[in-house]
Design a protein around this motif. Structure first.
Motif, PDB file in Angstrom:
ATOM      1  N   GLY A 186      -4.495   0.492  -0.999  1.00  0.00           N
ATOM      2  CA  GLY A 186      -3.717  -0.779  -1.404  1.00  0.00           C
ATOM      3  C   GLY A 186      -4.052  -1.788  -0.326  1.00  0.00           C
ATOM      4  O   GLY A 186      -5.255  -1.923   0.355  1.00  0.00           O
ATOM      5  N   GLN A 187      -3.458  -2.903   0.018  1.00  0.00           N
ATOM      6  CA  GLN A 187      -3.654  -3.770   0.720  1.00  0.00           C
ATOM      7  C   GLN A 187      -2.938  -3.715   2.105  1.00  0.00           C
ATOM      8  O   GLN A 187      -1.857  -3.619   2.181  1.00  0.00           O
ATOM      9  CB  GLN A 187      -3.178  -5.207   0.088  1.00  0.00           C
ATOM     10  N   TYR A 247       0.846  -1.091   0.089  1.00  0.00           N
ATOM     11  CA  TYR A 247       0.032   0.044  -0.171  1.00  0.00           C
ATOM     12  C   TYR A 247       0.908   1.099  -0.058  1.00  0.00           C
ATOM     13  O   TYR A 247       1.977   1.175   0.467  1.00  0.00           O
ATOM     14  CB  TYR A 247      -1.029  -0.011   1.182  1.00  0.00           C
ATOM     15  N   VAL A 290      -7.409  -5.252   0.046  1.00  0.00           N
ATOM     16  CA  VAL A 290      -7.507  -4.136  -0.700  1.00  0.00           C
ATOM     17  C   VAL A 290      -8.514  -3.226  -0.497  1.00  0.00           C
ATOM     18  O   VAL A 290      -9.554  -3.672  -0.382  1.00  0.00           O
ATOM     19  CB  VAL A 290      -7.101  -4.655  -2.237  1.00  0.00           C
TER      20      VAL A 290
END
Length: 407
Positions: free
Chosen positions: A129-130, A120, A159
């Motif tokens: 992001g994750q 991320y 995510v």
């Protein structure tokens, strides 16, 4: 086009107002991780793909389903590597994070292969992001060596687009998350008891938490709301079981500094259709009868789930510590659920962890797990003894100049 771009830049500046840092700061890069080896003995049996973890959902549903009891295992799958980059911007410091371990899931289940944990970027209040879902509280994870962790814990990196409405001692996070994902990285159709249906997930999951922190520890309340649709692949003019359910959950968690040597970590979660956000739970959607409807004789139901975590971390001294605790996860199945469906899981651990010198850890851990079938036909118990050895490393680089260890 120029006006739109100007409006976007202005909006981002407003979002990050008060959080911008000095853009003259230098760039830096941190490399971190650890090498970890687990050696143990499994007195009972578990799905061979999960030989070095204690996932109660992977215990047998019948006697000797996975062969003979009593197996030794060696594993390095917990080994981790990551990088963090820090870059100054006019909107504040941008952080980019990427790390992975070697615990294969999904198509790599059971393998020693790369598994992305975090990926991320974050600037000020916005993360994309994750990363950890706001529905979880990562600080509840106890100081244990077993990889997967407490069965009744909310634990999932997803995510997302996350906005921090409040930061600091009072924290308020809100996120839109990828729907239909799970820690197993498998297809979402595996999380529904309905046959011949395809997931239909047109909306992102909505999650949020509020966290209050003090010298005493912290308390957090989180929530989840999601739309879970399904389409009948075998639909005809006379039958179509397509439909949707609404998933929701509430999660209360805390970390309490009881004394200088003792920390309590606990949580309670209840919801329906949020099993994929749990650390170790089965289906999100079950099947119920739909009397009087010949076109759709059955329909989906968001399955209720209850999860509990209660652990105590105790430091004997500066070099020895112990974690002891228990966790459970209970599913309220429907009458049409298969008899071997997961109903209840228990998880308990006690260990002794030694850190004789900086950056090295050695531990001995006794682990217990159990899994009960929905129809009561079988209950699996598993006992493991595990020894773990961990070597940490971390280094920060400041521009092109190494400036020292970050241990």
């Amino acid at each position: 086009m120029k006006i739109r771009l100007l409006l976007l830049i202005t909006a981002l500046a407003i979002i990050n107002a008060g959080y911008a840092q000095d853009s003259t700061k230098e760039k830096s890069l941190e490399i971190y991780g650890f090498a970890m080896t687990d050696i143990g003995f499994n007195f009972d049996q578990i799905n061979p793909a999960w030989f070095d973890a204690l996932r109660v959902t992977k215990l047998p549903v019948s006697k000797n389903q996975f062969g003979t009891n009593g197996n030794t295992y060696f594993s390095v799958r917990q080994t981790r590597f990551g990088v963090k980059g820090y870059i100054p911007t006019p909107l504040g410091e941008m952080t980019a994070v990427f790390d992975f371990d070697l615990f294969g899931v999904g198509v790599d289940e059971g393998q020693t292969t790369m598994r992305v944990r975090n990926a991320y970027g974050e600037v000020g209040r916005v993360l994309i992001g994750q990363a950890n879902t706001p529905f979880m509280d990562g600080d509840v994870f106890p100081n244990t060596m077993e990889y997967w962790g407490p069965t009744g814990m909310v634990f999932f990196r997803n995510v997302q687009i996350r906005y921090a409405a409040m930061q600091g001692a009072n924290e308020l996070f809100i996120a839109l998350e990828r729907p239909g994902a799970s820690a197993d990285a498998g297809p979402y159709r595996d999380r529904e008891e309905l046959d011949s249906v395809s997931p239909h997930l047109p909306l992102p999951d909505l999650s949020a938490h509020f966290k209050k922190t003090g010298d005493w520890g912290h308390v957090q309340l989180a929530g989840m709301l999601r739309y879970i649709g399904y389409e009948d692949l075998a639909a005809s003019a006379t039958q179509d079981i397509s439909g949707h359910v609404i998933g929701w959950g509430l999660h209360l968690s805390t970390v309490l500094n009881l004394t200088k040597m003792d920390v309590f970590r606990g949580s309670f979660v209840y919801g329906e259709g949020v099993e994929n956000y749990m650390n170790d739970a089965p289906f999100d959607v079950g099947v119920v009868a739909n009397p009087g409807n010949t076109r759709a004789p059955i329909k989906g139901k968001a399955l209720p789930v209850t999860g509990i975590v209660a652990f105590l971390d105790h430091n004997w001294n500066s070099k020895l510590s112990t974690a002891i605790g228990w966790s459970s996860c209970h599913i309220s199945n429907t009458p049409l659920s298969p008899g071997t469906a997961y109903k209840d899981g228990q998880y308990a651990i006690i260990n002794l962890v030694a850190t004789p010198f900086k950056n090295f850890l050695a531990a001995a851990e006794l682990e217990y797990g159990s899994r009960a079938n929905f129809d009561g036909s079988y209950k699996a118990n598993d006992v493991k003894l595990q020894f773990s050895f961990k070597y940490n490393f971390s280094q920060i680089f400041y521009r092109d100049k190494k400036i020292g260890n970050m241990f």
